[in-house]
Design an enzyme around this catalytic site. Structure first.
Site, mmCIF file in Angstrom:
data_model
loop_
_atom_site.group_PDB
_atom_site.id
_atom_site.type_symbol
_atom_site.label_atom_id
_atom_site.label_comp_id
_atom_site.label_asym_id
_atom_site.label_seq_id
_atom_site.Cartn_x
_atom_site.Cartn_y
_atom_site.Cartn_z
ATOM 1 N N LYS A 1 0.671 -0.632 -0.117
ATOM 2 C CA LYS A 1 0.003 -0.003 -0.318
ATOM 3 C C LYS A 1 0.507 1.403 -0.344
ATOM 4 C CE LYS A 1 -1.308 1.584 3.915
ATOM 5 N NZ LYS A 1 -0.797 2.950 4.674
ATOM 6 N N ASN A 2 1.881 1.300 1.341
ATOM 7 C CA ASN A 2 3.083 2.476 0.836
ATOM 8 C C ASN A 2 4.095 2.686 -0.004
ATOM 9 O OD1 ASN A 2 1.002 2.858 3.029
ATOM 10 N ND2 ASN A 2 2.817 2.518 4.968
ATOM 11 N N CYS B 1 -4.784 12.890 13.101
ATOM 12 C CA CYS B 1 -5.044 11.609 13.760
ATOM 13 C C CYS B 1 -5.183 10.925 14.077
ATOM 14 C CB CYS B 1 -3.159 11.068 12.427
ATOM 15 S SG CYS B 1 -3.110 9.875 11.977
ATOM 16 N N ARG C 1 0.760 14.147 13.025
ATOM 17 C CA ARG C 1 1.382 14.217 11.498
ATOM 18 C C ARG C 1 2.085 15.880 10.455
ATOM 19 N NH1 ARG C 1 -0.978 8.400 9.881
ATOM 20 N NH2 ARG C 1 0.700 8.812 8.251
ATOM 21 N N ASP D 1 5.339 0.464 11.595
ATOM 22 C CA ASP D 1 4.521 -0.583 11.749
ATOM 23 C C ASP D 1 4.379 -1.489 11.990
ATOM 24 O OD1 ASP D 1 3.882 1.517 8.034
ATOM 25 O OD2 ASP D 1 3.280 2.157 10.075
ATOM 26 N N ARG E 1 -8.051 -1.550 5.670
ATOM 27 C CA ARG E 1 -7.328 -0.260 5.093
ATOM 28 C C ARG E 1 -7.007 -0.221 4.050
ATOM 29 N NH1 ARG E 1 -7.452 5.723 7.320
ATOM 30 N NH2 ARG E 1 -5.864 5.793 5.577
HETATM 31 C C1 EPZ Z 1 4.897 7.424 6.449
HETATM 32 O O1 EPZ Z 1 3.612 8.393 6.886
HETATM 33 C C2 EPZ Z 1 3.818 5.956 6.382
HETATM 34 N N1 EPZ Z 1 3.005 5.718 4.702
HETATM 35 C C3 EPZ Z 1 3.174 5.427 7.439
HETATM 36 O O2 EPZ Z 1 2.773 4.113 7.397
HETATM 37 C C4 EPZ Z 1 4.511 5.390 8.670
HETATM 38 O O3 EPZ Z 1 4.491 5.211 9.743
HETATM 39 C C5 EPZ Z 1 5.654 5.927 8.427
HETATM 40 O O4 EPZ Z 1 5.756 6.225 7.047
HETATM 41 C C6 EPZ Z 1 6.719 6.554 9.121
HETATM 42 O O5 EPZ Z 1 6.835 4.909 8.920
HETATM 43 C C7 EPZ Z 1 2.925 6.369 4.685
HETATM 44 O O6 EPZ Z 1 3.437 5.537 3.131
HETATM 45 C C8 EPZ Z 1 1.613 6.109 3.130
HETATM 46 P P1 EPZ Z 1 6.524 10.328 8.450
HETATM 47 P P2 EPZ Z 1 4.552 9.513 6.735
HETATM 48 O O7 EPZ Z 1 6.792 11.647 7.579
HETATM 49 O O8 EPZ Z 1 4.608 9.853 5.868
HETATM 50 C C9 EPZ Z 1 6.669 13.943 11.352
HETATM 51 C C10 EPZ Z 1 0.968 2.639 7.791
HETATM 52 O O9 EPZ Z 1 -0.145 2.329 8.938
HETATM 53 N N2 EPZ Z 1 6.631 14.874 10.824
HETATM 54 O O10 EPZ Z 1 7.759 9.983 8.092
HETATM 55 O O11 EPZ Z 1 3.108 10.224 7.065
HETATM 56 C C11 EPZ Z 1 5.200 13.010 11.727
HETATM 57 O O12 EPZ Z 1 4.605 13.579 12.555
HETATM 58 C C12 EPZ Z 1 1.551 4.350 8.371
HETATM 59 O O13 EPZ Z 1 0.417 1.804 6.823
HETATM 60 C C13 EPZ Z 1 6.659 16.081 10.809
HETATM 61 O O14 EPZ Z 1 6.636 16.265 11.925
HETATM 62 O O15 EPZ Z 1 5.279 9.954 8.092
HETATM 63 C C14 EPZ Z 1 5.770 12.006 12.265
HETATM 64 O O16 EPZ Z 1 6.553 11.725 14.432
HETATM 65 C C15 EPZ Z 1 0.906 4.821 9.119
HETATM 66 N N3 EPZ Z 1 7.170 16.885 9.663
HETATM 67 C C16 EPZ Z 1 7.489 11.644 12.082
HETATM 68 O O17 EPZ Z 1 7.665 12.622 11.300
HETATM 69 C C17 EPZ Z 1 6.335 16.693 8.402
HETATM 70 O O18 EPZ Z 1 6.466 17.574 8.122
HETATM 71 C C18 EPZ Z 1 7.745 10.191 10.762
HETATM 72 O O19 EPZ Z 1 7.044 11.028 9.688
HETATM 73 C C19 EPZ Z 1 6.500 15.186 8.202
HETATM 74 C C20 EPZ Z 1 6.210 14.254 9.646
#
Ligand code: EPZ
Length: 416
Positions: A22-23, A115, A120, A304, A396
């Protein structure tokens, strides 16, 4: 709302083919915005989030037909917008921001809102686009971005962001000049997206490392691509083998993608036989040993898979400490596991799990995608019947997980 009724106790045995990730599918679908014409993506998983992305692309002006080989076709008029009523159901909709801005020169994307697992925010995405010359303002809950043509820039992400890396990498493919992403995410899904963009004619080096260089080109062309395996599905099923003392052969997924998990499962007493880069077997012991885990960006232990591994630790011999470093609120499954008889204390971003001899089946409620998987795994090992409610969360991101587990010998019934 659907629920799953699980009779615990069966040792899972057999082999299972892993679905497409999915990701990886979500950013690849968004990437189709970058090039006019007909794209074909193979191995898209049939899960709710993919349908949502298809709906969003349709709204933008790209019609998606979701069958085994899914095609994405450009219609004539475009609408460079991601509306709130779609974005609120899936925050990964933000992945259309970079491609729309690069292709159309403007983009209006709803902020995703809250969320379950954490705030996020998208600040790292927006800061990077501004560094590339985009004018961005936030009003009425929308991101309004403008850029005649994005300029290549040096971008350093303050912390690792998966979709942030993917959004900016896509935007940079059509920028004027070269973009370097420092502290880029190294997830296999980022590399898979880069491989697809390269097939579309993008010039990208270093995907899969923490430094990615993208040299902008004028135009990209449509391409065909097969999505990589879903490493989180594979890891979830490996945890199911571990907790039931079963033996499962996992096919079509590279064990390297979940090396951190497999090492922890081995430490906990499992044997993991790696046959080749697309086939490995996980054999659970009579009883797991407690081990500690700290989540980290790839290639560290995947956040995850934290909830699923915690389910395994609830019945392990000893006490384990699990630290969640990526999201600030990703322990909602703990209270539901406690309803099954687990002994878990949460202190901020750390959970202390004291292994118990047995879980007792009960009614539990899923709160987010991976928490629902954790409850299913716990139910497989619990005495008696476990009822997991609100499994739309599970649907999902997992393509028929309950069916796959039943084929491996689990006693699971889906009740509408
Ligand atoms: C991706 O989410 C995945 N989703 C998530 O999978 C996964 O848990 C996550 O990466 C971490 O591996 C998809 O790929 C669609 P991040 P993403 O940006 O990109 C903070 C699932 O279960 N952050 O790497 O949204 C954020 O709040 C989902 O399939 C900022 O502060 O995660 C988090 O604490 C859940 N500012 C950390 O960084 C930003 O602009 C990592 O988030 C962006 C992120």
């Amino acid at each position: 709302m659907d629920k799953l009724i699980i009779q615990g106790g069966a040792k899972l045995k057999g082999s299972v083919k892993i679905s497409g990730a999915k990701n990886a599918a979500l950013p690849c679908m968004a990437a189709a915005i970058l090039a006019e014409g007909k794209h074909t993506l193979h191995r898209l998983p049939h899960v709710a989030d993919i349908k949502t992305m298809a709906k969003l692309l349709d709204y933008i002006g790209i019609s998606v037909s979701l069958d085994h080989a899914s095609t994405l076709n450009h219609s004539k008029e475009y609408k460079a917008e991601a509306p709130y009523d779609i974005v609120k159901t899936m925050r990964a909709s933000s992945l259309v921001l970079g491609p729309m801005l690069a292709r159309f020169g403007s983009a209006r994307v709803s902020l995703p809102g809250g969320c379950a697992i954490g705030a996020r925010p998208l600040n790292l995405h927006l800061k990077a686009l501004e560094a590339m010359g985009a004018k961005i303002n936030l009003e009425e809950g929308y991101i309004n971005a403008e850029a005649k043509r994005l300029k290549g820039a040096m971008i350093h992400f303050d912390n690792t962001t998966v979709t942030g890396t993917e959004n900016i990498m896509m935007a940079a493919t059509l920028a004027d000049g070269t973009t370097v992403l420092e502290n880029a995410a190294r997830e296999p899904e980022v590399e898979d997206l880069a491989n697809y963009l390269i097939k579309m004619g993008a010039h990208i080096e270093g995907a899969g490392t923490d430094r990615i260089t993208i040299e902008g080109v004028k135009e990209l062309r449509p391409a065909d691509h097969t999505i990589i395996a879903d490493r989180i599905e594979a890891g979830t099923i490996a945890c199911a083998a571990a907790i039931t003392g079963g033996k499962i052969t996992i096919e079509d997924c590279d064990p390297k993608f979940i090396e951190a998990l497999l090492l922890k499962l081995q430490e906990a007493g499992c044997t993991c036989d790696i046959e080749n880069t697309s086939r490995f077997t996980v054999h659970g012991p009579r009883r797991l040993k407690a081990v500690d885990v700290t989540t980290a960006p790839y290639p560290g232990f995947a956040t995850d898979l934290q909830a699923q591994f915690m389910a395994c630790m609830t019945v392990a011999d000893g006490t384990s400490v699990i630290a969640e470093t990526i999201f600030e609120n990703r322990f909602m499954h703990t209270q539901e596991l406690v309803r099954l008889g687990a002994d878990i204390k949460v202190d901020g971003r750390t959970a202390i799990i004291k292994g118990v001899d047995k879980l007792i089946g009960a009614q539990v409620m899923a709160t987010d995608l991976r928490a629902s998987a954790s409850l299913v795994i716990a139910g497989l090992a619990a005495n008696g019947q476990t009822e997991v409610q609100r499994i739309y969360h599970l649907d999902r991101g997992y393509e028929g997980l309950d069916k796959k587990l039943v084929e491996l010998g689990a006693e699971i019934q889906r009740v509408h």
